[in-house]
Structure formats: structure tokens, C-alpha cells
Design an enzyme around this catalytic site. Structure first.
Site, short mmCIF file in Angstrom:
data_model
loop_
_atom_site.label_atom_id
_atom_site.label_comp_id
_atom_site.label_asym_id
_atom_site.label_seq_id
_atom_site.Cartn_x
_atom_site.Cartn_y
_atom_site.Cartn_z
N ASP A 180 -12.27 6.60 2.90
CA ASP A 180 -11.08 6.64 3.75
C ASP A 180 -10.55 5.24 4.04
O ASP A 180 -9.56 5.09 4.75
CB ASP A 180 -11.37 7.39 5.05
CG ASP A 180 -10.10 7.85 5.75
OD1 ASP A 180 -9.04 7.89 5.09
OD2 ASP A 180 -10.17 8.15 6.95
N LYS A 193 -10.84 13.47 6.02
CA LYS A 193 -10.31 13.47 7.38
C LYS A 193 -10.40 14.89 7.94
O LYS A 193 -9.93 15.83 7.32
CB LYS A 193 -8.84 13.02 7.38
CG LYS A 193 -8.63 11.56 7.03
CD LYS A 193 -7.15 11.21 7.07
CE LYS A 193 -6.89 9.78 6.63
NZ LYS A 193 -7.39 8.79 7.61
N ARG A 215 -7.01 -0.76 1.12
CA ARG A 215 -7.36 -2.13 0.73
C ARG A 215 -7.80 -2.19 -0.72
O ARG A 215 -7.63 -3.21 -1.38
CB ARG A 215 -8.44 -2.68 1.66
CG ARG A 215 -9.79 -2.00 1.58
CD ARG A 215 -10.63 -2.18 2.83
NE ARG A 215 -10.03 -1.46 3.96
CZ ARG A 215 -10.57 -1.41 5.17
NH1 ARG A 215 -11.71 -2.04 5.41
NH2 ARG A 215 -10.00 -0.73 6.13
N LYS A 253 0.85 -1.19 0.00
CA LYS A 253 0.00 0.00 0.00
C LYS A 253 0.88 1.25 0.00
O LYS A 253 1.57 1.53 0.97
CB LYS A 253 -0.90 0.00 1.24
CG LYS A 253 -1.72 1.29 1.40
CD LYS A 253 -2.44 1.31 2.74
CE LYS A 253 -3.09 2.67 3.00
NZ LYS A 253 -3.71 2.76 4.34
N ASP A 268 -3.08 10.74 2.09
CA ASP A 268 -4.46 10.31 2.30
C ASP A 268 -5.28 11.43 2.91
O ASP A 268 -5.21 11.67 4.12
CB ASP A 268 -4.50 9.07 3.18
CG ASP A 268 -5.91 8.55 3.36
OD1 ASP A 268 -6.79 8.91 2.55
OD2 ASP A 268 -6.14 7.77 4.31
N ASP A 324 1.28 7.20 4.97
CA ASP A 324 0.37 6.10 4.68
C ASP A 324 0.91 5.20 3.57
O ASP A 324 0.23 4.30 3.10
CB ASP A 324 -1.01 6.66 4.28
CG ASP A 324 -2.15 5.71 4.64
OD1 ASP A 324 -1.90 4.74 5.38
OD2 ASP A 324 -3.28 5.95 4.18
N GLU A 363 -9.26 3.36 1.70
CA GLU A 363 -8.79 3.26 0.32
C GLU A 363 -7.63 2.29 0.12
O GLU A 363 -7.41 1.77 -0.96
CB GLU A 363 -8.39 4.66 -0.19
CG GLU A 363 -7.01 5.15 0.23
CD GLU A 363 -6.83 5.30 1.73
OE1 GLU A 363 -5.70 5.07 2.21
OE2 GLU A 363 -7.81 5.64 2.42
#
Length: 513
Positions: free
Chosen positions: A343, A272, A347, A260, A265, A283, A345
Site C-alpha cells: 500500500d 485497504k 513511491r 504519481k 489503489d 490517488d 506503492e
């Protein structure tokens, strides 16, 4: 790429024969001191400062290199809860003091650390890695100030039996992982993430290829493309998939990673708020760790492994073209996914990577181990604290893969804890209507969702097609989901903390030794 070059010797006398050494760092428990001369020096120091042996301190001692003696206690090492990280931490504390004092080629030495105890067999390696972790400076700082100015320690001599090339191979991988994870979102936007990988693996056996054509991404990685949709209008933010591939000369197994790489993010349409966006340039820690492990592989060049990684480098931006909750998107595997929360995202980005790797593993004659590695859920950090969470599928559980990784992490000071997937996790992500096969997530925070770091593994199994390769199939495949949301940054400070490069050392210990 500079970090302290390691030299290993068998005795302190050998270390002192090198005229360049300029400090002696002694790490261990100081209830007793094994070396007679050292014991005398510490005893003299303790007469004027009772903190010596209890805190990490520098004292002047005429008979040691550079007249600098740094005593860095681990505390007792024989209690139920003691482990090799105490050596790592003591070395890290001492490294900073040594460098600030002007030492550029210190000597590291253990005292009263029983390397015959299974917990401390990797103590010498832990000391070197802790030393390097403390002295690492971020990529942007090195580019601004120059590596020589802010990372002036060039060499370290370690007294003890350790393969220096092996240790430096791990540190090279950890340095790549820290650079990629910790760097701010513009310096490590997707195209620049890819360029860093090209440079890191230039002139190595690792092949780097990049897919950055958005139409191709939409076709082959539709879920990742959806996450990156709002970033397309800004050329420097455009998503890409980076493939890293190493081929051993006599491979017995293939190890595959989906990483990932969310370079920033915002949360997307599920924005957020309340200050929770700060730190979200980290992230991409999972992708960073994957690239870091490949760097160690490139240095070690194992003959018995093939190692393949696909990294999704994507910015989850907010904008008029952002994907939204309730959309139904068909992934690479053909599974229809209803978006529960934008949020969640990470996966989605890994889903299509894992689907591609699953196809390769299914078509291969070699046994394969598949991983997703991600800073995925607040729930993992809440439930596991500073430990990596391992969530294996049924076949990996039966093959004891998660247990082997757990054991490696304990031995090498890069610890993990195991979480098991359950039927409730698979029920949680089932589609709710005939329109969709899977639900990507609920619409609440993972940290307050029961089994919040386990159910994403069930989603990844379903969305990638790995549900056809369980223990009930003709071609079962090992799969472990690795969540480093709690272990990826020192102290859990995602905005300012130093990346740890977890689980590079754990993986190296398991696969490369």
C-alpha cells in the site's frame, strides 16, 4: 474545454457599459465601501437585512447589471493570519449564488482589499480562480449532461488590473488537473488517462509520448511494472508511462516532474479494509497536477524554460499476480528494493520515473529542478492539514528553492509548508540485509509513523540515484518532494470532495511570472 472567459476592465462604469453583464459581485471587507453609489445601495439593503455585508447574499438593486447585487464578505484582512485565500473563498461563494440566480456574465469587483499589501497583490487573480473553482463540474457530469447545461456561466468581467490571458492559462491548467484527479477509475484508467493527455495537448507545443508495452515497462520501469502486475490481465487497466515535454526557444533551466498516477489503489496485497478504499480513484492527484501545470505551460509558452514530466499511470490491483511485501525488486537505478508494504506503492511508481529524469538532468548543461508530486501519505495530511508539504534535498535547501515555492504559494493563494529531511529519514529506509539496498516502507500506517511524510523523500533520493547528486557531489541537483495528500481535495473528502489542483497555481507563480 469550457470555463468562464475572463474580460478585464479598469472601472465599474466600463463593466456596466457591456449590455451582457447581468450581476455585480462585490468581494471584500464591508466596514467601509469605497464606491459612493455602491455604499448607498448596500446601506439601503442593510436596513431591511442586517446580514448584508456579513454573509454572502444577493439583493435586488436597480442600478447594477441584471439588478442583481451579490455582496460577499472576506472578513477583516489586516490580522496576522489573514491571507488572499479569503478573497478566493468569497468569490467562490458568490459564484454559485450568481449562477443559481441565472447570471451568465457577472462582474467581479473588490472592495477595501489593499493590493499594495504583499499578501493581496494577487487578489484579482484569486477572485477569478475562486470563481472558476466553484463553478467547475466533474468531467463525467459534463459528458453525461453537456457542458452548457451544467456550466452555463460563459463569461466574467473583472474590474481591476489583471492579465486575462495569464489568468485563463492558470485556470486551463487547473481544469486539466481537476479532470484527471477527480474522475472515476474506469473513465480515467491508465490508457484513458493517456488519451486525455493526448487530447489536452493536441495542437500545443507539448509533445506527448506513451509507453504501454509491458515488457518495455518491466525493463525500463521495473518498480512501476511490479505495482501494475496484477492489472495486466485486464486490458483496460494496463499501466503506462506518459511523457510530456515542452521546449522553450531560449531555455535557461529545465524543470522536471515525476507524477504519481495511481488511478485506483486497492492497497494491493496489503488490502485497504474498513471502508478505506473509497476515494482511492483520487490517488492520481499528483500526476494530474503535473499534467495541469504542463497545460498552463502550453498556454503561456515561456521561452526561458524546458519542462519535462513523466507520469506513471498504474492501477494497484489485487489478484493472483499482485506483488507482495518481502519481494526484492531491482529498480531502474540498479538499487535493490525490499517491499515493506504494497500500500506504499506510489513511491515505487515514481522511483523509476525520477531515476530516468535524474539521468537527463545529470547529462544536461542546463541547471535542473526535479520534483516528485504525489498524494502520498496520510501523515502529510495529518501534520500539514490542508497545506502542500514540500520536502527539499540539501541542494534545493541551499538554493532556497523550497522557500521560493513557499513564497509563491503564499502570494498566489496556493499555500505550502516546508518539512526538512533528516538523517533519521535516510536511516529509516536503509536495507536491513545484504540482499537489499533500500526498504520501501514500514508495514504500519504513515499517519502513525514518526516522520511519515519525510522518510519517503529519503527513499526516493536513494532509489533514484539522486543520492549521488547531493551538496557533496560535483553535479548537485535541486530536488523537492511535493506531497499533496492534505491539499489535493477540498475539505479532505477524498471520495466526494472537489479537486483543488494544488500546486498548479504555486508552480505557475514561481516559474511563469
Amino acid at each position: 474545454m469550457a470555463f468562464a472567459k475572463l474580460h478585464c476592465v479598469q472601472s465599474l462604469q466600463q463593466a456596466q457599459e457591456n449590455q451582457q453583464t447581468d450581476a455585480l459581485i462585490v468581494i471584500g471587507h464591508f466596514a467601509a465601501v469605497e464606491d459612493e453609489k455602491l455604499a448607498k445601495a448596500i446601506n439601503v439593503a442593510q436596513q431591511s437585512d442586517h446580514r448584508v455585508g456579513k454573509e454572502t447574499l444577493l439583493v435586488t438593486q436597480a442600478e447594477v447589471p441584471g439588478k442583481r447585487l451579490i455582496v460577499s464578505p472576506t472578513g477583516p484582512l489586516n490580522r496576522d493570519f489573514d491571507d488572499v485565500r479569503q478573497v478566493f473563498d468569497a468569490a467562490a461563494r458568490a459564484a454559485k449564488i450568481a449562477q443559481d440566480a441565472g447570471a451568465r456574465h457577472p462582474v467581479l469587483m473588490l472592495n477595501a482589499v489593499d493590493i499594495n499589501d504583499p499578501r493581496y497583490q494577487q487578489a484579482h487573480l484569486a477572485a477569478y480562480l475562486g470563481f472558476c473553482q466553484a463553478l467547475y463540474q466533474p468531467l463525467e457530469a459534463r459528458e453525461a449532461h453537456g457542458e452548457e447545461a451544467i456550466e452555463p456561466t460563459t463569461d466574467v468581467t473583472l474590474v481591476g488590473a489583471l492579465d486575462a490571458d495569464w489568468a485563463m492559462a492558470i485556470e486551463a491548467g487547473k481544469r486539466v488537473a481537476r479532470d484527471l484527479a477527480g474522475t472515476e477509475p474506469e473513465r480515467m484508467a491508465p490508457p484513458r488517462f493517456a488519451e486525455y493527455c493526448r487530447q489536452a495537448f493536441a495542437h500545443t507545443p507539448v509533445k506527448v509520448s506513451v509507453i504501454d508495452d509491458f515488457q518495455q515497462l518491466q525493463h525500463e520501469y521495473p518498480l512501476a511494472a511490479a505495482v501494475g502486475r496484477a492489472s495486466i490481465s485486464v486490458e483496460r487497466h494496463r499501466p503506462c508511462v506518459i511523457r510530456l515535454e515542452y521546449k522553450g526557444s531560449k531555455p535557461e533551466r529545465t524543470v522536471m516532474f515525476a507524477g504519481k498516477g495511481i488511478v485506483y489503489d486497492t492497497g494491493g496485497a496489503d488490502l485497504k479494509v474498513g471502508g478505506h478504499m473509497a476515494g482511492m480513484s483520487r490517488d492520481k492527484g499528483g500526476a494530474a497536477a503535473v499534467a495541469g501545470f504542463l497545460k498552463t505551460v502550453a498556454e503561456v509558452q515561456p521561452s526561458h524554460l524546458n519542462v519535462i514530466a513523466e507520469i506513471g499511470a498504474v492501477r494497484n490491483s489485487i489478484g493472483s499476480d499482485a506483488f507482495v511485501a518481502d519481494e526484492i525488486i531491482t529498480g531502474h537505478s540498479g538499487k535493490r528494493v525490499r517491499i515493506g508494504n504494497t500500500d506504499a506503492e506510489g513511491r515505487l511508481v515514481m522511483a523509476d520515473l525520477l531515476s530516468h529524469l535524474r539521468e537527463e538532468a545529470a547529462a544536461s548543461d542546463l541547471p535542473s529542478d526535479l520534483y516528485t508530486v504525489a498524494t502520498l501519505t496520510g501523515h502529510a495530511a495529518l501534520s500539514k492539514g490542508p497545506y502542500t508539504a514540500l520536502v527539499p534535498n540539501g541542494y534545493a535547501r541551499r538554493q532556497q528553492l523550497a522557500q521560493q515555492l513557499f513564497d509563491s504559494g503564499e502570494s498566489y493563494g496556493d499555500p505550502a509548508e516546508i518539512s526538512w529531511s533528516r538523517r533519521e529519514d535516510f536511516d529509516f529506509v536503509k536495507g536491513h540485509t545484504l540482499c537489499d539496498d533500500l526498504l520501501s516502507s514500514n508495514n504500519g500506517p504513515s499517519a502513525t509513523t514518526p516522520r511519515g511524510h519525510q522518510f519517503p523523500m529519503a527513499f526516493l533520493v536513494g532509489v533514484s540515484g539522486l543520492d549521488a547528486h547531493g551538496i557533496d557531489s560535483d553535479k548537485p541537483i535541486n530536488y523537492v518532494h511535493v506531497d499533496i495528500a492534505g491539499s489535493g481535495i477540498e475539505g479532505g473528502d477524498w471520495q466526494h470532495g472537489k479537486p483543488t489542483a494544488a500546486p498548479v497555481t504555486c508552480l505557475a507563480g514561481h516559474y511563469l511570472r
